[in-house]
Scaffold this motif. Structure first.
Motif, PDB file in Angstrom:
ATOM      1  N   ALA A 235       0.839  -1.193   0.000  1.00  0.00           N
ATOM      2  CA  ALA A 235       0.000   0.000   0.000  1.00  0.00           C
ATOM      3  C   ALA A 235       0.880   1.251   0.000  1.00  0.00           C
ATOM      4  O   ALA A 235       1.994   1.245   0.518  1.00  0.00           O
ATOM      5  N   LEU A 236       0.360   2.322  -0.585  1.00  0.00           N
ATOM      6  CA  LEU A 236       1.080   3.593  -0.563  1.00  0.00           C
ATOM      7  C   LEU A 236       1.068   4.168   0.846  1.00  0.00           C
ATOM      8  O   LEU A 236       0.135   3.932   1.620  1.00  0.00           O
TER       9      LEU A 236
ATOM     10  N   GLY B   6      12.558   8.916  -1.759  1.00  0.00           N
ATOM     11  CA  GLY B   6      11.305   8.174  -1.877  1.00  0.00           C
ATOM     12  C   GLY B   6      10.880   7.998  -3.316  1.00  0.00           C
ATOM     13  O   GLY B   6      11.166   8.845  -4.171  1.00  0.00           O
ATOM     14  N   LEU B   7      10.215   6.876  -3.592  1.00  0.00           N
ATOM     15  CA  LEU B   7       9.629   6.614  -4.908  1.00  0.00           C
ATOM     16  C   LEU B   7       8.121   6.706  -4.771  1.00  0.00           C
ATOM     17  O   LEU B   7       7.518   5.959  -3.995  1.00  0.00           O
ATOM     18  N   LYS B   8       7.495   7.614  -5.525  1.00  0.00           N
ATOM     19  CA  LYS B   8       6.065   7.848  -5.403  1.00  0.00           C
ATOM     20  C   LYS B   8       5.267   6.911  -6.309  1.00  0.00           C
ATOM     21  O   LYS B   8       5.820   6.147  -7.094  1.00  0.00           O
ATOM     22  N   ASN B   9       3.937   6.993  -6.191  1.00  0.00           N
ATOM     23  CA  ASN B   9       3.060   6.089  -6.936  1.00  0.00           C
ATOM     24  C   ASN B   9       3.149   6.303  -8.443  1.00  0.00           C
ATOM     25  O   ASN B   9       2.871   5.390  -9.227  1.00  0.00           O
TER      26      ASN B   9
ATOM     27  N   GLN C 214       5.870   4.475  -2.610  1.00  0.00           N
ATOM     28  CA  GLN C 214       6.011   3.024  -2.731  1.00  0.00           C
ATOM     29  C   GLN C 214       7.058   2.506  -1.746  1.00  0.00           C
ATOM     30  O   GLN C 214       6.866   1.472  -1.121  1.00  0.00           O
ATOM     31  N   PHE C 215       8.160   3.228  -1.633  1.00  0.00           N
ATOM     32  CA  PHE C 215       9.165   2.897  -0.618  1.00  0.00           C
ATOM     33  C   PHE C 215      10.041   4.113  -0.372  1.00  0.00           C
ATOM     34  O   PHE C 215      10.061   5.075  -1.155  1.00  0.00           O
ATOM     35  N   VAL C 216      10.775   4.053   0.735  1.00  0.00           N
ATOM     36  CA  VAL C 216      11.659   5.143   1.140  1.00  0.00           C
ATOM     37  C   VAL C 216      12.988   4.537   1.580  1.00  0.00           C
ATOM     38  O   VAL C 216      13.018   3.459   2.184  1.00  0.00           O
ATOM     39  N   THR C 217      14.097   5.225   1.285  1.00  0.00           N
ATOM     40  CA  THR C 217      15.404   4.775   1.755  1.00  0.00           C
ATOM     41  C   THR C 217      16.057   5.873   2.591  1.00  0.00           C
ATOM     42  O   THR C 217      15.890   7.068   2.324  1.00  0.00           O
TER      43      THR C 217
END
Length: 222
Positions: free
Chosen positions: A102-103, A129-132, A160-163
Motif C-alpha cells: 500500500a502507498l 522516496g519513490l512515489k506512486n 512506494q518505498f523510502v530509503t
C-alpha cells in the motif's frame, strides 16, 4: 429552497469532515520499535529484513544487515530511548516498504549520528522516496550526536518505498546514523492544492446555505 439549503449544508459539512479526518491520518502512527522482542538478550539484534507494524525494513549495503540497538555500547551509543535502528559501516542503507504494497506517507522521523566524535559518523541523513507515479523525491538533514525530530516535506506522500542513507564528505558512503520514532501512515495525504480546493468548496457550500437561510428569514419578516 429548504431542500437546496439542506443539500448545501450536507455538502459543506461532509467536505470539511473529509479534510479533518484526512489531516489526522496525515500524522498516522509512530513506529518506535518498542514492541520488538530482542532475540539476543544482552546484545543487539542484526537483521536483513524486519517487519514492524506491517512495515518492512530492509537492510542494503556491503554486509546487508543493520542493527536494532537494544543495549547501546560505546560504538553505537545515542542518547535517548532504545531500541532504535542503527546503520553503520561499509555502505549500509535502510529502506521501508509496506507489507501489503500500500502507498504510505512519512511526515516526520527522529535521526542522529551513530558514533559520537567519530570521523565515520555521517553528518547528514539523506531520505529518498519513490512515489506512486514513479517520480522520485529526496531531502536531507544535518545530524548531531543526539536524536532530533525532522519534519519531511509534504511531497513525501503516496510513496512506494523510502530509503535512508548517510554521506561522508563529498562521496556517497552510507554510514553511521540512527533513526527512531518514524511517523508513518498508509492514508495518502492530499496534495496542498487539492486540500485548499476542498476547503474552499466546504466553506462556499456552508456560506451559500447561510445566505439562503438569511433570505428566507427576510421574506418571512416582510
Amino acid at each position: 429552497m429548504a431542500t437546496i439549503r439542506k443539500f448545501l449544508v450536507g455538502l459543506g459539512t461532509s467536505t470539511l469532515f473529509f479534510i479533518l479526518t484526512n489531516s489526522k491520518f496525515a500524522y498516522g502512527e509512530t513506529i518506535t520499535f518498542n514492541d520488538v522482542v530482542n532475540p539476543n538478550p544482552g546484545s543487539n539484534a542484526s537483521f536483513k529484513t524486519l517487519e514492524v507494524d506491517n512495515f518492512i525494513f530492509d537492510a542494503r549495503g556491503a554486509f546487508d544487515f543493520v542493527d536494532l540497538v537494544f543495549e547501546p555500547k560505546d560504538y553505537d551509543f545515542v542518547p535517548g530511548d532504545s531500541p532504535y535502528l542503527a546503520a553503520g559501516g561499509s555502505g549500509r542503507t535502510i529502506s521501508i516498504r509496506n507489507a501489503d504494497n500500500a502507498l504510505f506517507s512519512i511526515p516526520s522521523i527522529d535521526a542522529s549520528k551513530l558514533v559520537a566524535n567519530n570521523d565515520l559518523a555521517s553528518p547528514q541523513i539523506v531520505i529518498r522516496g519513490l512515489k506512486n507515479d514513479n517520480s522520485q523525491v529526496s531531502t536531507f538533514f544535518n545530524l548531531e550526536n543526539k536524536f532530533q525530530t525532522f519534519l519531511l516535506p509534504k511531497i513525501f506522500n503516496n510513496l512506494q518505498f523510502v530509503t535512508f542513507s548517510g554521506v561522508i564528505g563529498t562521496t556517497n558512503f552510507d554510514d553511521n546514523f540512527a533513526i527512531d520514532n518514524i511517523v508513518i501512515s498508509v492514508a495518502p495525504i492530499p496534495e496542498p492544492n487539492f486540500t485548499l480546493g476542498l476547503l474552499g468548496l466546504g466553506s462556499l457550500s456552508l456560506g451559500l446555505a447561510l445566505k439562503q437561510r438569511v433570505k428566507q428569514k427576510i421574506k418571512q419578516l416582510k
